[in-house]
Enzyme design. Structure first.
Site, mmCIF file in Angstrom:
data_model
loop_
_atom_site.group_PDB
_atom_site.id
_atom_site.type_symbol
_atom_site.label_atom_id
_atom_site.label_comp_id
_atom_site.label_asym_id
_atom_site.label_seq_id
_atom_site.Cartn_x
_atom_site.Cartn_y
_atom_site.Cartn_z
ATOM 1 N N ASN A 1 -14.066 -5.166 3.012
ATOM 2 C CA ASN A 1 -13.332 -6.421 2.809
ATOM 3 C C ASN A 1 -14.136 -7.627 3.292
ATOM 4 O O ASN A 1 -14.151 -8.673 2.653
ATOM 5 C CB ASN A 1 -11.973 -6.373 3.517
ATOM 6 C CG ASN A 1 -10.910 -5.731 2.635
ATOM 7 O OD1 ASN A 1 -11.161 -5.412 1.489
ATOM 8 N ND2 ASN A 1 -9.729 -5.547 3.176
ATOM 9 N N PHE B 1 -8.129 0.842 -0.862
ATOM 10 C CA PHE B 1 -8.898 -0.316 -1.327
ATOM 11 C C PHE B 1 -8.247 -1.007 -2.522
ATOM 12 O O PHE B 1 -8.897 -1.755 -3.237
ATOM 13 C CB PHE B 1 -10.322 0.115 -1.690
ATOM 14 C CG PHE B 1 -11.080 0.698 -0.524
ATOM 15 C CD1 PHE B 1 -11.723 -0.141 0.378
ATOM 16 C CD2 PHE B 1 -11.122 2.073 -0.309
ATOM 17 C CE1 PHE B 1 -12.412 0.383 1.468
ATOM 18 C CE2 PHE B 1 -11.811 2.602 0.771
ATOM 19 C CZ PHE B 1 -12.455 1.758 1.662
ATOM 20 N N CYS C 1 -5.002 -9.530 2.620
ATOM 21 C CA CYS C 1 -6.027 -8.681 3.244
ATOM 22 C C CYS C 1 -7.242 -9.435 3.763
ATOM 23 O O CYS C 1 -7.564 -9.354 4.942
ATOM 24 C CB CYS C 1 -6.493 -7.619 2.259
ATOM 25 S SG CYS C 1 -5.250 -6.375 1.963
ATOM 26 N N VAL D 1 0.832 -1.203 0.000
ATOM 27 C CA VAL D 1 0.000 0.000 0.000
ATOM 28 C C VAL D 1 0.868 1.256 0.000
ATOM 29 O O VAL D 1 0.635 2.194 -0.770
ATOM 30 C CB VAL D 1 -0.962 -0.027 1.215
ATOM 31 C CG1 VAL D 1 -1.614 1.332 1.425
ATOM 32 C CG2 VAL D 1 -2.018 -1.100 1.015
ATOM 33 N N ARG E 1 0.956 -14.951 0.195
ATOM 34 C CA ARG E 1 0.379 -14.929 1.542
ATOM 35 C C ARG E 1 -1.031 -15.540 1.545
ATOM 36 O O ARG E 1 -1.868 -15.150 0.746
ATOM 37 C CB ARG E 1 0.343 -13.494 2.088
ATOM 38 C CG ARG E 1 1.722 -13.053 2.574
ATOM 39 C CD ARG E 1 1.712 -11.623 3.029
ATOM 40 N NE ARG E 1 1.716 -10.692 1.920
ATOM 41 C CZ ARG E 1 1.693 -9.365 2.057
ATOM 42 N NH1 ARG E 1 1.667 -8.832 3.260
ATOM 43 N NH2 ARG E 1 1.705 -8.588 0.999
ATOM 44 N N THR F 1 -4.486 -0.492 7.305
ATOM 45 C CA THR F 1 -5.814 -0.968 7.722
ATOM 46 C C THR F 1 -5.799 -1.117 9.232
ATOM 47 O O THR F 1 -5.084 -1.961 9.768
ATOM 48 C CB THR F 1 -6.114 -2.309 7.032
ATOM 49 O OG1 THR F 1 -6.128 -2.076 5.627
ATOM 50 C CG2 THR F 1 -7.456 -2.859 7.476
ATOM 51 N N ARG G 1 -6.281 -3.417 -5.066
ATOM 52 C CA ARG G 1 -6.066 -4.857 -5.171
ATOM 53 C C ARG G 1 -4.690 -5.123 -5.748
ATOM 54 O O ARG G 1 -4.259 -4.422 -6.668
ATOM 55 C CB ARG G 1 -7.093 -5.490 -6.128
ATOM 56 C CG ARG G 1 -8.481 -5.577 -5.598
ATOM 57 C CD ARG G 1 -9.446 -5.853 -6.722
ATOM 58 N NE ARG G 1 -9.373 -4.797 -7.729
ATOM 59 C CZ ARG G 1 -9.963 -4.843 -8.919
ATOM 60 N NH1 ARG G 1 -10.646 -5.899 -9.276
ATOM 61 N NH2 ARG G 1 -9.864 -3.834 -9.762
HETATM 62 C C1 UDX Z 1 -8.429 -7.157 -1.562
HETATM 63 C C2 UDX Z 1 -9.536 -6.121 -1.836
HETATM 64 O O1 UDX Z 1 -10.148 -6.396 -3.105
HETATM 65 C C3 UDX Z 1 -8.973 -4.728 -1.803
HETATM 66 O O2 UDX Z 1 -10.019 -3.774 -1.988
HETATM 67 C C4 UDX Z 1 -8.312 -4.523 -0.447
HETATM 68 O O3 UDX Z 1 -7.799 -3.244 -0.321
HETATM 69 C C5 UDX Z 1 -7.223 -5.548 -0.234
HETATM 70 O O4 UDX Z 1 -7.788 -6.857 -0.340
HETATM 71 P P1 UDX Z 1 -6.497 -8.342 -2.951
HETATM 72 O O5 UDX Z 1 -6.294 -9.180 -1.733
HETATM 73 O O6 UDX Z 1 -5.314 -7.736 -3.606
HETATM 74 O O7 UDX Z 1 -7.493 -7.137 -2.642
HETATM 75 O O8 UDX Z 1 -7.197 -9.263 -4.068
HETATM 76 P P2 UDX Z 1 -8.680 -9.565 -4.560
HETATM 77 O O9 UDX Z 1 -8.707 -9.374 -6.019
HETATM 78 O O10 UDX Z 1 -9.714 -8.881 -3.780
HETATM 79 O O11 UDX Z 1 -8.761 -11.141 -4.276
HETATM 80 C C6 UDX Z 1 -8.693 -11.683 -2.962
HETATM 81 C C7 UDX Z 1 -8.906 -13.171 -2.978
HETATM 82 O O12 UDX Z 1 -10.235 -13.501 -3.356
HETATM 83 C C8 UDX Z 1 -8.019 -13.924 -3.991
HETATM 84 O O13 UDX Z 1 -7.592 -15.134 -3.427
HETATM 85 C C9 UDX Z 1 -8.935 -14.152 -5.172
HETATM 86 O O14 UDX Z 1 -8.563 -15.257 -5.950
HETATM 87 C C10 UDX Z 1 -10.249 -14.402 -4.454
HETATM 88 N N1 UDX Z 1 -11.425 -14.108 -5.287
HETATM 89 C C11 UDX Z 1 -11.700 -12.828 -5.677
HETATM 90 C C12 UDX Z 1 -12.290 -15.146 -5.650
HETATM 91 O O15 UDX Z 1 -12.061 -16.316 -5.301
HETATM 92 N N2 UDX Z 1 -13.406 -14.839 -6.371
HETATM 93 C C13 UDX Z 1 -13.708 -13.575 -6.766
HETATM 94 O O16 UDX Z 1 -14.743 -13.384 -7.414
HETATM 95 C C14 UDX Z 1 -12.822 -12.530 -6.417
#
Ligand code: UDX
Length: 436
Positions: free
Chosen positions: A209, A150, A261, A11, A329, A120, A152
């Site tokens: 989240n 927020f 996250c 971040v 992670r 966060t 990703r």
């Molecule tokens: C997340 C939030 O989206 C972001 O707003 C916050 O600030 C930090 O956490 P991130 O962890 O980078 O971001 O990835 P994200 O794209 O949200 O995916 C998180 C997890 O959910 C991944 O393991 C992804 O594979 C899974 N996921 C996501 C699904 O299994 N299905 C989905 O439809 C979306």
């Protein structure tokens, strides 16, 4: 306006670089000399598409230092973006780094500085930081603000530059004016800026989240139901997602959510709420269902192997918790691979970016050059992360390389129709199995 960013994790670094792209002078400070030395050489310590180019383009306005006091003393706005890891034992957010940063800021800041918490943090932390600073520097005038991020991983720059909204928690007009100025470049895009209280901003981040984690978990459970009823979760996700009240995003079923996250933040808010006597049962259930799902992945693979994987070879494609990142992670791979190894399987793995980060965590894995290399002699091939490179694989070539014929696609990368007649058994999530 001069910005200091304390903490060059995901971040902090992305925000710092993007603020420099907005046209501000930004100094990024971190205690880790190796990290700062690398950044000074123009090396980006994380894999994030576009970040290296943006850093190079703004080199004039960006500097990196281990001198936190120096960075703070020269800034009008100080962002604290240090880590808030899960505390051992209770899962609540560990605020040690945030508190330490607050004390350092108090000593070095100029009067009138706006101190913004970007990490966060659980509700009440920004106010606490204000109290720490006021105690350590009683004669200095300052403001605090909460400005959760927020973004990703993998689309961090796009998310920062084109956010759906910016959330700003403030208590005074000065902090509001300064933060409006910081985000002024987004006005052109008419980005909504939600100006609210410190506590509301803090809770918003966790609520967002937790909601998204619950949404993913929801569709994963519907996928389970589809598997035993002959339904197709893709059709259902599309059909419910077209209802604007639900929305189509974050309805992709998979192995269970991971990353830096969702798991940490859901645990932190659930633990805090329970301690405060207002348990968040929906979030607690989400955590339990997701953990059980990831924990049960190995069994799913063992079942496809006919009840045992002992002496068998499993190819795993995708180790990162999601595509376009080298972050492992809380990735499902870190649970499923050791479980398969413990059950006697040999693992051949590939990931376009995360192999290096995963190697120390996954001893005994054979790391492969690409998907076809990983498939060599494999009884079963599992797609765990939907990297683009796995989206158009030559199934005939894969089938020839494998000694078995089972493909388990935990991300539904392929259309069922495209998998018919390939001589493979294609198992995906929440859809019928193709076996021909
Ligand atoms: C997340 C939030 O989206 C972001 O707003 C916050 O600030 C930090 O956490 P991130 O962890 O980078 O971001 O990835 P994200 O794209 O949200 O995916 C998180 C997890 O959910 C991944 O393991 C992804 O594979 C899974 N996921 C996501 C699904 O299994 N299905 C989905 O439809 C979306």
């Amino acid at each position: 306006m001069r910005i200091a960013m304390i903490g060059t994790g995901y971040v902090g670094l992305v925000s710092g670089v993007c603020f420099s792209e907005f046209g501000f002078d930004v100094v990024c400070a971190d205690k880790d000399p190796a990290k700062i030395a690398a950044l000074e050489r123009g090396e980006v310590p994380i894999f994030e598409p576009g970040l290296d180019d943006l850093m190079a383009r703004n080199a004039q306005r960006l500097s990196f230092t281990t001198d936190i006091a120096g960075a703070v003393g020269s800034a009008d706005v100080v962002f604290i973006a240090v880590g808030t890891p899960s505390r051992r034992g209770d899962g609540e957010a560990d605020l040690t780094y945030v508190h330490a940063a607050a004390r350092e800021v108090a000593q070095a800041m100029r009067p009138g500085t706006v101190v913004v918490i970007k990490s966060t943090v659980v509700v009440g932390t920004t106010r606490q930081v204000g109290a720490i600073i006021a105690e350590a520097a009683p004669d200095k005038d300052f403001s605090v603000a909460a400005n959760p991020e927020f973004l990703r991983e993998g689309s961090a720059i796009e998310d920062f530059m084109r956010p759906d909204r910016v959330v700003v928690g403030v208590e005074d007009a000065n902090a509001e004016a300064v933060l409006r100025q910081v985000y002024r470049p987004l006005y052109l895009r008419e980005t909504p800026i939600v100006v609210t209280s410190l506590e509301n901003a803090e809770i918003t981040k966790y609520a967002a989240n937790a909601f998204l984690a619950a949404k993913i978990t929801f569709i994963n459970e519907i996928a389970d139901l589809c598997e035993i009823t002959g339904g197709d979760v893709q059709d259902i996700a599309r059909a419910i997602g077209l209802d604007n009240r639900i929305g189509g995003k974050f309805l992709h079923p998979g192995p269970g959510y991971g990353g830096s996250c969702f798991p940490k933040d859901t645990r932190a808010i659930a633990a805090l709420a329970r301690r405060l006597g207002a348990p968040l049962q929906l979030i607690e259930t989400t955590i339990a269902v997701n953990e059980a799902r990831i924990g049960g992945l190995a069994d799913r693979i063992v079942a496809e192997a006919g009840g045992t994987v002992a002496g068998k070879t499993i190819a795993v494609l995708g180790i990162a918790f999601k595509p376009n990142t080298d972050d492992v992670r809380e990735a499902a791979s870190l649970t499923v691979i050791p479980a398969l190894q413990a059950a006697g399987a040999a693992i051949r793995a590939h990931d376009p970016e995360a192999a290096e980060a995963a190697e120390p965590e996954l001893p005994g894995v054979t790391w492969c050059a690409d998907a076809y290399d990983a498939a060599q002699g494999a009884d079963i091939l599992v797609i765990l992360t939907e990297w683009n490179t796995y989206r158009a694989m030559d199934m005939e070539r894969l089938g020839e390389a494998m000694s078995g014929r089972v493909i388990i696609d935990m991300r539904n990368v392929y259309r069922l129709d495209d998998m018919r007649g390939k001589g493979l058994r294609y198992v995906s999530v929440g859809r019928s199995t193709i076996d021909n």
